[in-house]
Design a protein around this motif. Sequence first.
Motif, mmCIF file in Angstrom:
data_model
loop_
_atom_site.group_PDB
_atom_site.id
_atom_site.type_symbol
_atom_site.label_atom_id
_atom_site.label_comp_id
_atom_site.label_asym_id
_atom_site.label_seq_id
_atom_site.Cartn_x
_atom_site.Cartn_y
_atom_site.Cartn_z
ATOM 1 N N HIS A 23 0.829 -1.205 0.000
ATOM 2 C CA HIS A 23 0.000 0.000 0.000
ATOM 3 C C HIS A 23 0.861 1.252 0.000
ATOM 4 N N ARG A 24 1.894 1.280 0.844
ATOM 5 C CA ARG A 24 2.766 2.462 0.914
ATOM 6 C C ARG A 24 3.463 2.710 -0.418
ATOM 7 N N VAL A 25 4.003 1.648 -1.000
ATOM 8 C CA VAL A 25 4.720 1.794 -2.268
ATOM 9 C C VAL A 25 3.762 2.252 -3.369
ATOM 10 N N THR A 26 2.578 1.693 -3.398
ATOM 11 C CA THR A 26 1.587 2.076 -4.408
ATOM 12 C C THR A 26 1.200 3.545 -4.258
ATOM 13 N N ALA A 27 0.945 3.974 -3.031
ATOM 14 C CA ALA A 27 0.548 5.364 -2.790
ATOM 15 C C ALA A 27 1.663 6.335 -3.179
ATOM 16 N N LEU A 28 2.892 6.021 -2.804
ATOM 17 C CA LEU A 28 4.007 6.906 -3.133
ATOM 18 C C LEU A 28 4.302 6.928 -4.626
ATOM 19 N N SER A 29 4.317 5.764 -5.240
ATOM 20 C CA SER A 29 4.686 5.717 -6.657
ATOM 21 C C SER A 29 3.621 6.325 -7.554
ATOM 22 N N SER A 30 2.366 6.235 -7.162
ATOM 23 C CA SER A 30 1.323 6.836 -8.000
ATOM 24 C C SER A 30 1.407 8.357 -7.983
ATOM 25 N N GLY A 31 1.893 8.919 -6.908
ATOM 26 C CA GLY A 31 2.053 10.371 -6.843
ATOM 27 C C GLY A 31 3.299 10.861 -7.541
ATOM 28 N N GLY A 32 4.296 10.010 -7.682
ATOM 29 C CA GLY A 32 5.574 10.416 -8.259
ATOM 30 C C GLY A 32 5.527 10.767 -9.729
ATOM 31 N N PHE A 33 4.621 10.181 -10.468
ATOM 32 C CA PHE A 33 4.555 10.468 -11.898
ATOM 33 C C PHE A 33 3.258 11.173 -12.275
ATOM 34 N N ASP A 34 2.625 11.768 -11.290
ATOM 35 C CA ASP A 34 1.361 12.449 -11.516
ATOM 36 C C ASP A 34 1.553 13.905 -11.921
ATOM 37 N N ALA A 35 2.763 14.395 -11.889
ATOM 38 C CA ALA A 35 2.993 15.809 -12.207
ATOM 39 C C ALA A 35 3.968 15.974 -13.365
ATOM 40 N N LEU A 36 3.894 15.075 -14.317
ATOM 41 C CA LEU A 36 4.725 15.216 -15.499
ATOM 42 C C LEU A 36 4.224 16.406 -16.324
ATOM 43 N N PRO A 37 5.026 16.925 -17.239
ATOM 44 C CA PRO A 37 4.708 18.193 -17.910
ATOM 45 C C PRO A 37 3.352 18.246 -18.611
ATOM 46 N N HIS A 38 2.837 17.134 -19.072
ATOM 47 C CA HIS A 38 1.580 17.141 -19.819
ATOM 48 C C HIS A 38 0.353 17.035 -18.910
ATOM 49 N N ASN A 39 0.559 16.912 -17.607
ATOM 50 C CA ASN A 39 -0.549 16.761 -16.671
ATOM 51 C C ASN A 39 -1.402 18.029 -16.642
ATOM 52 N N GLY A 40 -2.711 17.842 -16.619
ATOM 53 C CA GLY A 40 -3.632 18.975 -16.616
ATOM 54 C C GLY A 40 -3.457 19.896 -15.428
ATOM 55 N N ALA A 41 -3.140 19.330 -14.255
ATOM 56 C CA ALA A 41 -2.950 20.165 -13.065
ATOM 57 C C ALA A 41 -1.724 21.062 -13.218
ATOM 58 N N LEU A 46 0.359 26.488 -14.145
ATOM 59 C CA LEU A 46 1.187 27.429 -14.897
ATOM 60 C C LEU A 46 0.338 28.517 -15.557
ATOM 61 N N ALA A 47 -0.840 28.149 -16.033
ATOM 62 C CA ALA A 47 -1.722 29.144 -16.648
ATOM 63 C C ALA A 47 -2.201 30.168 -15.623
ATOM 64 N N ILE A 48 -2.565 29.701 -14.439
ATOM 65 C CA ILE A 48 -3.056 30.607 -13.392
ATOM 66 C C ILE A 48 -1.959 31.540 -12.901
ATOM 67 N N THR A 49 -0.746 31.004 -12.758
ATOM 68 C CA THR A 49 0.353 31.817 -12.239
ATOM 69 C C THR A 49 1.046 32.640 -13.315
ATOM 70 N N GLY A 50 0.735 32.365 -14.578
ATOM 71 C CA GLY A 50 1.358 33.109 -15.662
ATOM 72 C C GLY A 50 2.788 32.689 -15.933
ATOM 73 N N MET A 51 3.176 31.551 -15.426
ATOM 74 C CA MET A 51 4.539 31.048 -15.627
ATOM 75 C C MET A 51 4.581 30.140 -16.847
ATOM 76 N N THR A 52 5.781 29.794 -17.271
ATOM 77 C CA THR A 52 5.949 28.877 -18.392
ATOM 78 C C THR A 52 6.599 27.589 -17.887
ATOM 79 N N HIS A 53 6.482 26.548 -18.697
ATOM 80 C CA HIS A 53 7.148 25.296 -18.343
ATOM 81 C C HIS A 53 8.652 25.522 -18.191
ATOM 82 N N LYS A 54 9.222 26.275 -19.097
ATOM 83 C CA LYS A 54 10.666 26.512 -19.090
ATOM 84 C C LYS A 54 11.132 27.182 -17.790
ATOM 85 N N LYS A 55 10.358 28.143 -17.312
ATOM 86 C CA LYS A 55 10.752 28.888 -16.116
ATOM 87 C C LYS A 55 10.524 28.121 -14.815
ATOM 88 N N SER A 56 9.480 27.316 -14.750
ATOM 89 C CA SER A 56 9.119 26.784 -13.441
ATOM 90 C C SER A 56 9.016 25.271 -13.335
#
Length: 82
Positions: A23-41, A46-56
């Motif tokens: 359970h611990r490994v599953t919970a941690l690993s599922s969060g580790g790849f949830d913020a890759l560059p193409h993720n909607g969040a 970046l859209a809300i903050t006005g930043m770009t992928h390159k900068k932040s």
Amino acid sequence: MNTLGEQFATMARDQGISMELMHRVTALSSGGFDALPHNGAVITLLAITGMTHKKSYSDIFVVSVAIPVIATIVVILLGSLG
């Protein structure tokens, strides 16, 4: 987990891996790849903050990808020792 959860649980039991560790490994690993560059969040953040992928994205990567992946590796290593 609905699709593969039972299969993972069976494989873990067959290998003698505790369900708590699984359970611990599953919970941690599922969060580790949830913020890759193409993720909607990430794109929304970046859209809300006005930043770009390159900068932040390097900061987002460290906090949302690198640290959870390192934590997952540490948990797997510690869990395999015990």
